[in-house]
Design a protein around this motif. Sequence first.
Motif, short mmCIF file in Angstrom:
data_model
loop_
_atom_site.label_atom_id
_atom_site.label_comp_id
_atom_site.label_asym_id
_atom_site.label_seq_id
_atom_site.Cartn_x
_atom_site.Cartn_y
_atom_site.Cartn_z
N TRP A 92 0.82 -1.22 0.00
CA TRP A 92 0.00 0.00 0.00
C TRP A 92 0.86 1.27 0.00
N GLU A 93 2.16 1.10 -0.30
CA GLU A 93 3.05 2.25 -0.20
C GLU A 93 2.93 3.19 -1.38
N ARG A 94 2.30 2.73 -2.44
CA ARG A 94 2.09 3.61 -3.60
C ARG A 94 0.61 3.59 -3.94
N ARG A 95 0.18 4.63 -4.59
CA ARG A 95 -1.20 4.64 -5.03
C ARG A 95 -1.26 4.06 -6.43
N ILE A 96 -2.31 3.24 -6.64
CA ILE A 96 -2.42 2.59 -7.95
C ILE A 96 -2.86 3.58 -9.01
N ASP A 97 -3.62 4.59 -8.61
CA ASP A 97 -4.07 5.58 -9.60
C ASP A 97 -3.81 6.97 -9.05
N SER A 98 -4.17 7.95 -9.83
CA SER A 98 -4.04 9.32 -9.36
C SER A 98 -5.31 10.06 -9.78
N LYS A 105 -14.68 3.09 -11.69
CA LYS A 105 -15.44 2.66 -10.52
C LYS A 105 -16.29 1.44 -10.90
N PRO A 106 -16.45 0.49 -10.01
CA PRO A 106 -17.30 -0.67 -10.32
C PRO A 106 -18.77 -0.27 -10.40
N ARG A 107 -19.53 -1.04 -11.20
CA ARG A 107 -20.96 -0.78 -11.33
C ARG A 107 -21.67 -1.01 -10.00
N SER A 174 -9.49 -7.84 -10.74
CA SER A 174 -10.19 -6.57 -10.88
C SER A 174 -9.86 -5.71 -9.67
N ARG A 175 -10.39 -4.49 -9.71
CA ARG A 175 -10.11 -3.52 -8.66
C ARG A 175 -10.40 -4.09 -7.26
N GLU A 176 -11.56 -4.70 -7.13
CA GLU A 176 -11.95 -5.22 -5.82
C GLU A 176 -11.12 -6.45 -5.45
N GLU A 177 -10.83 -7.24 -6.47
CA GLU A 177 -10.07 -8.46 -6.20
C GLU A 177 -8.64 -8.15 -5.76
N ARG A 233 -9.50 -3.65 -14.34
CA ARG A 233 -10.92 -3.46 -14.62
C ARG A 233 -11.68 -3.14 -13.33
N ALA A 234 -12.78 -2.51 -13.50
CA ALA A 234 -13.62 -2.23 -12.35
C ALA A 234 -14.38 -3.48 -11.94
N ASP A 235 -14.90 -4.20 -12.92
CA ASP A 235 -15.72 -5.37 -12.60
C ASP A 235 -15.05 -6.62 -13.14
#
Lengths: 544, 338
Positions: A92-98, A105-107, A174-177, A233-235
Motif C-alpha cells: 500500500w506504499e504507492r497509489r495505484i491511480d491518481s 469505478k465498479p458498477r 479486478s479492482r476489488e479483487e 478493470r472495475a468489474d
Amino acid sequence: MINQFDPPRGSMYLYDDITPPTVDGSYKMTVSTNINYGTSQSAPIDRFFDIVGPRFTLDPTIVTSVFPPRNGQGSYEDSLPQIVFSRRTFPWERRIDSDSNPLPKPRDNSNPPNGDIPWVALLLFEEGEFTLLQNQTLESVVPVHVFTALGSPANILCDAVEADAGLLQSLLPSREELQLLCHVRQVNVEDRELSAGSSDGFFSVVMSNRLPAPNTICRACLVSLEQRTDLVRADPPAFEYDLGSRGNVLNLANEVGGLSLGLPVLLAKTRLVLLHSWKFTVQGPGTFRQLMQQVNIGMIGQTAGNQPQLTDTGHLHLPILDRAGENEIAWYRGPLVPWQLTRDPLGPYHSADQCRRATPETGAEDVSYAAAFEVGRQLAAADARLAQELMRWRRESYKQAARADTITKVQAAIAVDLPTALNDKLRAPIAPAVSVSAAQALASGGLPVADRYRINIAAHTAGMDPAALATTWAIAADQAKAILGGDPATLGAVVAPVAETPRPNVTLEQVAADTAGLNRLATARDTLLQTAILKLGKPTGGTK
Amino acid sequence: MRAAWTTGAEALRARMVNPVQLAAPSPEAEMPPYMESFLAHLRLLIGVPFDYLVADSRLLPDESIRFFYLDRSWCDRLVDGALSVGKIGTREQAHHQAHAPQAQQQLDRTERVVRILQRGLQDFPSAKQTGDQNPDAGQIVTGLLLRSAAVSGWPQMDVRAFSGDVPAGIDPSQVSNSLVMSLLRLERLSPSVLIALFQGVPKLVWCEEPHHGVQFAVQENGRGGFFIPVRDASGKALLPSNAPANQLPVPFRTGGRRVIAVAQLRKDIIKKDQDLSTHTGAPHLPAQTGAAGYAISVLSPPWRQRFQKAAGTFSGGINIASAVERPQLAVAIKSLLK
C-alpha cells in the motif's frame, strides 16, 4: 519484545491492510511564518522532499518467503501461490491511480471491501504464456499515458513480463479483487518459521488468484500496477462454478470468438513492470494427505511382499570378493534392525578382522560389524582435522601417563609428602612441588643438633648400656645400673637441646638507632686494637 | 552433514591468543571437542553412506515408511573404526583399550545434543554442558525411514514422536512435555528420503505438513470442481467438510485458466453467512470486511499423519496403524486503530 497485542503462540492475526501515513512520492513542504508588526508580513519557504520506496525494481531482501517454494516441485495444484514481505505496508506504499488518471469505478459498489487498493499483484503464468524481458527502458514497457502519469521518470531500466493482452486480462484481478488478495498477518514472534530474524511479527502477503494446473511449469510474477488504469478493470469478468473435466484445457471458443469479432487487443502484447518472479513445477502424485495415506508401513525387513531374501536374523546375503580373491556369499545387516538388540559388551575392537563373525550353522561369514568398522575408519581418515585431534588426544594421554609415573617414582625414591591429588591436578607442575616438599622435610624432619658431645651415642655403646650389660652378664637390670654408677641417667640421660635465644628480626634502621649497642661495639673494637698493639710491640700504628 | 566446527579464521585466532593450544582448565582426559562432536555425529550415522544403512533397495521401496531399532553395536563399531585411525602400535592400542569405556559413556551423553549442534542453536561447549546434565547411559534408539514424494514435495516436514497416546487434533503446544520424545536426528538423506531417530520407543509418530508460512488452498470435490470448507471466524472448519452444507463451491472465471473469481467468492461467502444465520446456533463465517476475512476462508491448515501402535502383527515396539487428521489453526481478524 512480546507485548499484550501480540497473538498467542500458534495463533495469528490478520489485517485487511496497513497503510503508511504518507505514500511514496515527491512532496512540497511550505513553511510560512506570519509576523505582525504594524502590517502583517509572511515569509514562506518551500522545501521539497521525496519518500522513496521500491517502485520499478524490488530489493529481494524484503521478500521473506514464497509459496510454492522457489524451483520447488510438488503437487501444488490446489494451492494458491503467495509471496510474503517483511514490510507490512509494502503493498500500500504507492497509489495505484491518481486523480488525473483514476481507476474506473465498479458498477455494483454496494459492499466494497475495506482498505486501499494495493499497487502490486501476483500473477501466475504457465510456461509459454509469457516472455521475461530484462533491462528494458520504462518507456518501452508502459504505454505513453501511463508513463506520463508516472511522472515521466528518465533513464529507468526495469525487468518486464510480456504476455498476450487477452490472456493478461483473463488473469489480472479486478479492482476489488486486488484488495482481497493482499492482507497483513501478524504471527507470534516465537513461531520461528515466519519471523525471520529480528522481525516484529508483521508480514504483508500477496496472494495469486490462479490455481496452478497439474503437470505444468509455472512462474509466479509480482508485477507493479501503478497507474495501469488501462489494464485494471472495475468489474471482474464472467464466472462459472464447474471447472468440469476440462481441467486445464483452454476454452478456445472464447478467444477465437473474440478474434472473429476482430478485436485487435487479442493479438497485442501487454508488458508489465516485473518486480519479482520465481518458478516452480507442478508435478506429483497428489496431496500430502493422499501421499501419506498410500505409504507402505512396516518394520524394516519385516514386510511381506517384494522383499529381498533375508535370514531370520535380518541379515542379507551379499556376494563379496574375499582377500584370497574368491567369490563368497557373506551376511550383512545394517544398523537399522527390526528388533531391539543387546549392545555388544566385548569392546573395543581394534581391527575390522576382529569384528568378523562366522555363523556356526552354515559357516558363512557375517561382515556387518567389520563393515561398520571400515566405514568409521574411512570417514575418520577422510577428515584431516579429526586425525590431528586423535593424535592430540593420545599425546595428552601419554603425557599424563608419563607424569603419573614420574610422581610415583619421585615419591618412592625420596620419601617426601607430595601434595594430595597431584596426579589429578593435571596442570600443576611437579618440579616445584617436589622441591618444596623436600625443603620442608629437611627443615622439619632432621634430628636435633643439641647432642654436642655425642653423649647420647656414647650411652648406646655396649659397655655403657645397662640393658646390654644385664643381658651380657646375665644379671638383673638394677645390678647393671648399679655397676655403671647406680643412676640410670649417668650416661643415658637425654640431653635436651639448648633453648635458642629469641632473636626477633630487626631492620637496619633499628640497629642504627641502638646507640648503646653501637658504643659497646666501638669500645670492644678499641680494646681489641689496643691489645693487638701491645702484643706486637709496635709503638704506634696507622691502622684503624 | 556436520557443520564445520570452526573456521580457518577462528582457528588461527585461537592459535594466536593461546599459543600453548590447550586452555589451562580443560581436563585432558576428555576428548578434544572436535573429535567428540565428530564421533557423536557418527553415532547417529551422520555421514554413513546410504548403502550401508539400507543395503538392498527393496528394504525401502518407493512410497514406504520403515520403522527400526538402531543397532548400538553397529554404531560402536563405527566409533571403534574412527578411533583406529593412526593406531600404529601397541601403545595406541593400549590407550584405546583403556579409554574406550569412558569414551563410550561420554558419547552416550553427547549424542543427545547432536541435533542442537546440527541446527546451530548452541556452540559445542554449551551444548555439551546440556548433554552432560543427563548422566544416563545410552538408551534405546529407534527411528524411521520415509521414502516418499511427500518428502521432496514438502521439505521441512514436521516429525514428532510421543511415548504415549495423544488425542487427535491436539495442538503440539498442549501436549505434556513428558510425552514428547526427544528427537535425535531428523534429516533428509536424499531429496525423497527422510531419516528420523528418536530416543526411546514411541507409541505415536506424527508427520505434519510444514507450517512455514500458512498457505492458502482450495479442495477438489472429486467432480472436477473445487470447494472451500466453511470456516468460522477463528479459522475453525465446521466439520465435517464432506457434507455439502459445509462446502462452498469455488467460482472460476470462464476460460478454463483456473483463475478464481475472487470477488464472486466473497459474495458467496457473505450469502452463505446470511443463510446460516437464519438457523439458530449456527456459527458465523468470518466477516468479509476485506482481505483478512477472505484470507481466513481460503486458509489451508496443514495435514498431519499419525502413525500409531495398533494390535498388530509385529512383536516389536513400533507397529503402526495410520490416520490422517487436520489440526486446527487459530486466527483472528484485527484492524489497526487509525
